[in-house]
Design an enzyme around this catalytic site. Structure first.
Site, PDB file in Angstrom:
ATOM      1  N   ASP A   1      19.159 -30.529 -26.260  1.00 48.19           N
ATOM      2  CA  ASP A   1      20.129 -31.127 -26.971  1.00 48.19           C
ATOM      3  C   ASP A   1      21.580 -31.376 -26.540  1.00 48.19           C
ATOM      4  O   ASP A   1      21.935 -30.302 -25.547  1.00 48.19           O
ATOM      5  CB  ASP A   1      20.043 -30.455 -28.349  1.00 48.19           C
ATOM      6  CG  ASP A   1      18.861 -30.644 -29.087  1.00 48.19           C
ATOM      7  OD1 ASP A   1      17.730 -31.060 -28.624  1.00 48.19           O
ATOM      8  OD2 ASP A   1      18.589 -30.124 -30.237  1.00 48.19           O
ATOM      9  N   ASP A   2      22.186 -32.289 -26.915  1.00 49.31           N
ATOM     10  CA  ASP A   2      23.734 -32.208 -27.190  1.00 49.31           C
ATOM     11  C   ASP A   2      24.341 -32.740 -25.773  1.00 49.31           C
ATOM     12  O   ASP A   2      25.714 -33.025 -25.689  1.00 49.31           O
ATOM     13  CB  ASP A   2      24.293 -30.796 -27.301  1.00 49.31           C
ATOM     14  CG  ASP A   2      23.979 -30.148 -28.528  1.00 49.31           C
ATOM     15  OD1 ASP A   2      23.524 -30.897 -29.400  1.00 49.31           O
ATOM     16  OD2 ASP A   2      24.316 -29.095 -28.760  1.00 49.31           O
TER      17      ASP A   2
ATOM     18  N   HIS B   1      20.416 -37.819 -31.877  1.00 50.02           N
ATOM     19  CA  HIS B   1      20.916 -36.667 -32.109  1.00 50.02           C
ATOM     20  C   HIS B   1      22.274 -36.839 -33.107  1.00 50.02           C
ATOM     21  O   HIS B   1      23.298 -36.040 -33.007  1.00 50.02           O
ATOM     22  CB  HIS B   1      21.074 -35.715 -31.028  1.00 50.02           C
ATOM     23  CG  HIS B   1      21.507 -34.213 -31.431  1.00 50.02           C
ATOM     24  ND1 HIS B   1      20.497 -33.575 -32.092  1.00 50.02           N
ATOM     25  CD2 HIS B   1      22.192 -33.297 -30.825  1.00 50.02           C
ATOM     26  CE1 HIS B   1      20.956 -32.268 -32.600  1.00 50.02           C
ATOM     27  NE2 HIS B   1      22.049 -31.938 -31.707  1.00 50.02           N
TER      28      HIS B   1
ATOM     29  N   HIS C   1      27.476 -35.377 -34.107  1.00 49.35           N
ATOM     30  CA  HIS C   1      27.126 -34.231 -34.337  1.00 49.35           C
ATOM     31  C   HIS C   1      27.733 -33.212 -35.419  1.00 49.35           C
ATOM     32  O   HIS C   1      28.106 -32.041 -35.177  1.00 49.35           O
ATOM     33  CB  HIS C   1      27.545 -33.261 -33.074  1.00 49.35           C
ATOM     34  CG  HIS C   1      26.359 -32.164 -32.703  1.00 49.35           C
ATOM     35  ND1 HIS C   1      26.617 -30.757 -33.180  1.00 49.35           N
ATOM     36  CD2 HIS C   1      25.224 -31.977 -32.132  1.00 49.35           C
ATOM     37  CE1 HIS C   1      25.569 -30.072 -32.991  1.00 49.35           C
ATOM     38  NE2 HIS C   1      24.651 -30.740 -32.502  1.00 49.35           N
TER      39      HIS C   1
ATOM     40  N   HIS D   1      19.422 -26.425 -24.687  1.00 51.41           N
ATOM     41  CA  HIS D   1      20.744 -27.351 -24.741  1.00 51.41           C
ATOM     42  C   HIS D   1      21.296 -27.397 -23.458  1.00 51.41           C
ATOM     43  O   HIS D   1      21.637 -26.354 -22.671  1.00 51.41           O
ATOM     44  CB  HIS D   1      21.885 -26.689 -25.562  1.00 51.41           C
ATOM     45  CG  HIS D   1      21.361 -26.310 -26.936  1.00 51.41           C
ATOM     46  ND1 HIS D   1      20.709 -25.355 -27.539  1.00 51.41           N
ATOM     47  CD2 HIS D   1      21.733 -27.171 -28.048  1.00 51.41           C
ATOM     48  CE1 HIS D   1      20.340 -25.525 -28.744  1.00 51.41           C
ATOM     49  NE2 HIS D   1      21.319 -26.551 -29.148  1.00 51.41           N
TER      50      HIS D   1
END
Ligand code: NI
Length: 297
Positions: A104-105, A155, A159, A250
């Protein structure tokens, strides 16, 4: 001795049953039992699963603790999951040792390319839940993710905690990210993951019907964002991964990328095979196996 034969048969049947019922195929059964327990039931694998060379070893590679870790095998798997199969997933109920590794991210200008290098060396395909804002900052890295066979997921753009946003704001987060991914890569995301895992059931449902995205959570969380150190991240993932699991990590954090060689090699040694989230969802068994085989679904 002939008089021992029934006892031996009984013993191996019980052991096989224990391994099968308890899902102990990964390292918990003795070698002799493992071979039998590892063989999936006929018809359990979909036709799209590439044939594995050893006939007694169709589902698992024999776990190895020494020597170099095996490479993830080439697999020609379908990624076409049914939209009716569900709205939220943290795992898929399968007994074969497939798992989906997710990051993620990102994309991140240093950590993501480093991660892509080590995944490529091992022939591992992962799924990247990218932040739309980062896609617009690093379109070339985003393109590389897709070019190397990984899946990309939505995603959101900024955020934020989606449970605190209006439907219009959530829609804009999804749309802007989808469009940024499409601009950078030419492909569209097929699943989404909410930041912090925070999304109301009502939101999951309308996002599913409007965008076609199932909400993807996780079954394994090494809490790598707390930066416990690479060896802790690795041991947490190795300890809690089971067949069908979606694993959270991540690529934003350098120590997480540092943890990945040991994590990926450790899972490969345990006999796991890495697939993308959509490939994993496509393995979800139908409600009734008997019906599925006659309905041609
Ligand atoms: Ni996130």
């Amino acid at each position: 001795m002939p008089s021992n034969l029934p006892a031996i048969l009984m013993k191996s049947t019980i052991a096989l049953l224990a391994c099968t019922v308890l899902g102990m195929g990964l390292g918990s059964c003795s070698n002799a039992d493992k071979q039998e327990a590892a063989a999936p039931t006929p018809g359990a694998e979909t036709e799209t699963v590439a044939p594995v060379k050893s006939p007694q070893n169709r589902g698992y590679q024999t776990p190895t603790t020494r020597g170099p870790a095996p490479r993830n095998p080439d697999m020609n798997l379908s990624a076409n999951f049914s939209r009716s199969s569900g709205v939220t997933f943290s795992r898929v109920p399968i007994s074969q040792p497939y798992v989906a590794l997710t990051f993620d991210d990102g994309p991140h200008p240093q950590n993501t390319p480093r991660l892509l290098d080590l995944l490529r060396e091992r022939n591992v395909k992962a799924t990247f839940y990218v932040i739309g804002r980062n896609v617009d900052l690093y379109p070339a890295i985003t393109r590389r993710i897709v070019a190397e066979g990984h899946e990309i997921g939505n995603h959101t753009y900024t955020h934020r905690n989606m449970t605190k946003l209006s439907d219009d704001a959530v829609r804009e987060e999804m749309t802007k990210t989808r469009d940024a991914i499409a601009r950078a890569t030419g492909v569209q995301p097929r699943t989404m993951r909410p930041p912090y895992g925070a999304l109301l059931q009502r939101q999951r449902e309308w996002i599913h019907s409007e965008f076609g995205y199932p909400t993807i959570m996780w079954a394994v969380d090494p809490r790598d964002w707390q930066r416990p150190g690479p060896s802790v991240v690795t041991s947490r993932i190795l300890a809690s991964t089971t067949p069908g699991a979606i694993i959270l990590a991540h690529d934003l954090h350098a120590p997480t990328v540092d943890a990945m060689p040991g994590t990926v090699d450790g899972l490969l040694r345990k006999g796991y095979k890495f697939v993308t989230v959509s490939q994993l969802l496509a393995m979800k068994p139908s409600e009734s196996p008997a019906q599925a085989s006659t309905s041609g679904e």
